[in-house]
Structures are given as structure tokens and as C-alpha cells.
Design an enzyme around this catalytic site. Sequence first.
Site, mmCIF file in Angstrom:
data_model
loop_
_atom_site.group_PDB
_atom_site.id
_atom_site.type_symbol
_atom_site.label_atom_id
_atom_site.label_comp_id
_atom_site.label_asym_id
_atom_site.label_seq_id
_atom_site.Cartn_x
_atom_site.Cartn_y
_atom_site.Cartn_z
ATOM 1 N N LYS A 1 -3.351 8.967 -4.129
ATOM 2 C CA LYS A 1 -4.723 8.556 -3.809
ATOM 3 C C LYS A 1 -5.569 9.720 -3.300
ATOM 4 O O LYS A 1 -5.058 10.737 -2.861
ATOM 5 C CB LYS A 1 -4.691 7.394 -2.801
ATOM 6 C CG LYS A 1 -4.316 6.086 -3.514
ATOM 7 C CD LYS A 1 -4.474 4.847 -2.668
ATOM 8 C CE LYS A 1 -4.181 3.618 -3.536
ATOM 9 N NZ LYS A 1 -4.176 2.377 -2.780
ATOM 10 N N ARG B 1 4.325 0.840 -3.561
ATOM 11 C CA ARG B 1 3.745 0.878 -4.913
ATOM 12 C C ARG B 1 3.507 2.338 -5.287
ATOM 13 O O ARG B 1 2.806 3.054 -4.574
ATOM 14 C CB ARG B 1 2.427 0.097 -4.915
ATOM 15 C CG ARG B 1 1.750 0.003 -6.263
ATOM 16 C CD ARG B 1 0.453 -0.804 -6.142
ATOM 17 N NE ARG B 1 -0.243 -0.927 -7.399
ATOM 18 C CZ ARG B 1 -1.044 -0.006 -7.902
ATOM 19 N NH1 ARG B 1 -1.275 1.109 -7.245
ATOM 20 N NH2 ARG B 1 -1.635 -0.192 -9.069
HETATM 21 C C1 8Y7 Z 1 -3.276 -0.689 -4.642
HETATM 22 C C2 8Y7 Z 1 -3.116 -1.800 -5.480
HETATM 23 C C3 8Y7 Z 1 -4.227 -0.246 -6.509
HETATM 24 C C4 8Y7 Z 1 -2.743 -0.767 -3.326
HETATM 25 C C5 8Y7 Z 1 -1.982 -2.980 -3.885
HETATM 26 C C6 8Y7 Z 1 -4.529 3.063 -7.110
HETATM 27 C C7 8Y7 Z 1 -3.796 -2.399 -7.795
HETATM 28 C C8 8Y7 Z 1 -5.586 2.069 -7.111
HETATM 29 N N1 8Y7 Z 1 -3.956 0.278 -5.306
HETATM 30 N N2 8Y7 Z 1 -2.477 -2.935 -5.117
HETATM 31 N N3 8Y7 Z 1 -3.717 -1.500 -6.652
HETATM 32 N N4 8Y7 Z 1 -2.107 -1.929 -2.996
HETATM 33 N N5 8Y7 Z 1 -1.346 -4.085 -3.442
HETATM 34 O O1 8Y7 Z 1 -4.832 4.169 -6.587
HETATM 35 O O2 8Y7 Z 1 -2.856 0.133 -2.487
HETATM 36 O O3 8Y7 Z 1 -3.414 2.875 -7.607
HETATM 37 S S1 8Y7 Z 1 -5.135 0.500 -7.788
#
Ligand code: 8Y7
Length: 293
Positions: free
Chosen positions: A239, A273
Amino acid sequence: MQVSPVIQGVLRCGAQRIDLREPKVMGVLNVTPDSFYDGGQHYSVTASGSKLLVDRALLSAEAMLGQGAAIIDIGGESTRPGAAPVTEQQELDRVVPVVEAIAANLDVVISIDTSTAQVITEAASAGAGLINDVRALERPGALAAAVASGLPICLMHMQGGPQTMQENPSYQDVVTEVGDYLRARIAAVHEASVGSSPQLLLDPGFGFGKTDEHNLELMRRLSELAELGYPLLIGVSRKSMIGRLLGRQPEQRLAGSLALAYAALVNGAKIIRAHDVAETRDIVKIFNCVMNK
Ligand code: 8Y7
């Protein structure tokens, strides 16, 4: 903060189970043309290319499974600031064939990254095992659709919407406000779940309407959110906060991502994630060793 009596341990994700007594890795699989890190890999504008792309997405999922992912998070709508909005039909066309293909071929929990009621419903019947909504089921119909699926739900906090969230994020106390918001969404899910007990995961939403200092404060005090009584899922992978803290482009943010993921594990996170499954799985293993497990 009030503690809810939730059995931490095993999530029932349709046909599959996830044992959260040891933290798990959720691999990111975007089927969008414009996600900030892996956008376009599994996407083409021509209809004739779609079969190929489903096959390619399946190969990515298989690779992540081989690297130790317990969950694959499939998203068809980029939440990157400035990303083009998608229609419900576009989102369905992108994600449902990929959910079907993975469900038919791989033994892994499929998470559907969506805020759209129809996508929740169709992905669940195509074999998804978890619902991951960055809008915490606030869109019309999403709450009812998610509850009806009976699947675990990840509720994430975001201040503002994807287009404007990074313009001027502001909080009195970010941890308290994120906690209050998540508590209200937990209550909404419980109200909508008559006669069933929802399985919830919570996520402070790193980078979603937060300055670097807000993100760091959330990381330092993550254990306060764990006290809400639900397993925490966190996403920090590559990020922009890492970009700013280190002065690095997305391709150079792996070490920063792993350092933040380790900090989250120390502070109680149960699902990480990540784009880089093998490396993230390694730090989870080291964490387990340090914890003497
Ligand atoms: C997150 C996410 C994204 C996160 C959860 C990226 C879909 C942006 N970030 N879902 N999604 N938590 N639960 O940088 O931090 O991957 S998208």
C-alpha cells in the site's frame, strides 16, 4: 470496549473450514484492468479473451494455493482512487466465472471482494466461501444478501468513498472511531440475522481514508480492536503508506509489507491479505515459531 462472546477458532465457509487458531494468508487475485499492483493480469477487453483469462486467473490461484494461501480474495472492482466505476453486470461478468473455475478445480476458500448485493448472491451460489466488503455491507441489499448466504463476512472500515477518501482524512481518535463504526456494523448484521449467528471478521481498513499517522496508530493499537471479540483481517500489502514511509514504488514494497504484516500478527491479526503469498506465509510460520506453536 465491550467484549462480545464470539467463539474464535473455526470459520465455516460453505464446504470448507478455516482454523484461525493459527493465522492464515489471504492471497489477492484481482480481475480488474486497473488495480494498482496486479491490475490487468487477468483481464482483457475482448469477449473472446475471457476464457483465456479465467484460465490465467485459475493458474494464479493455484500458484497462491501452492504457496500456502488458505483463502483467495477475488475482486472485480478496483477501489484505487480515480478507478473507473463498474456496473453490476461488469462486476458479475468478471468475477463469477473465476469463482466457478476455482471452486471446480481447487480446494481453497474463495473470498469475494465486493459491495454489490447481486455479486454476493451469485458468487455465493458459484462457490464463494467468504464475503469481503470494503463498504461493510452499506450498499442497498448487501446486508441481506450477505446474511442470506450464511458465509463469514469481513466488515471493513473506510472513511469517505474510494474517490475522495485520501483528500483530508480526519479523526479525533482513529482507533475509537474505527471501533465505534465496526461495532455499529456488527449490530446491523446481528439485527439482520434473526435466528442465525453471523460469523464476522473485522478490518480497520488500512489506507482507506487514513493518513500515514492514522494507519500507524491503528497498527500500534490493533489489539484494542481485537477486544471487540472477532478475528481481525488486515491488508497492508504494497500500500501507498509504505511507499511514502520508505520512498518506494509498488514493486519495491515487499519488505515494508512484511514488516507491517508481522506487526499486525504480533498485535493479534488472524488473516493477512497479501499479494505475495509465499513470503507472507513465511513470516506467519516464523511468528508461529516465536509464539512456540
Ligand atoms: C483491503 C481489502 C483492498 C484491505 C480488506 C489494496 C479489497 C486495495 N484492501 N479488503 N481490499 N482489507 N478486507 O491495496 O485492506 O489491495 S483493495
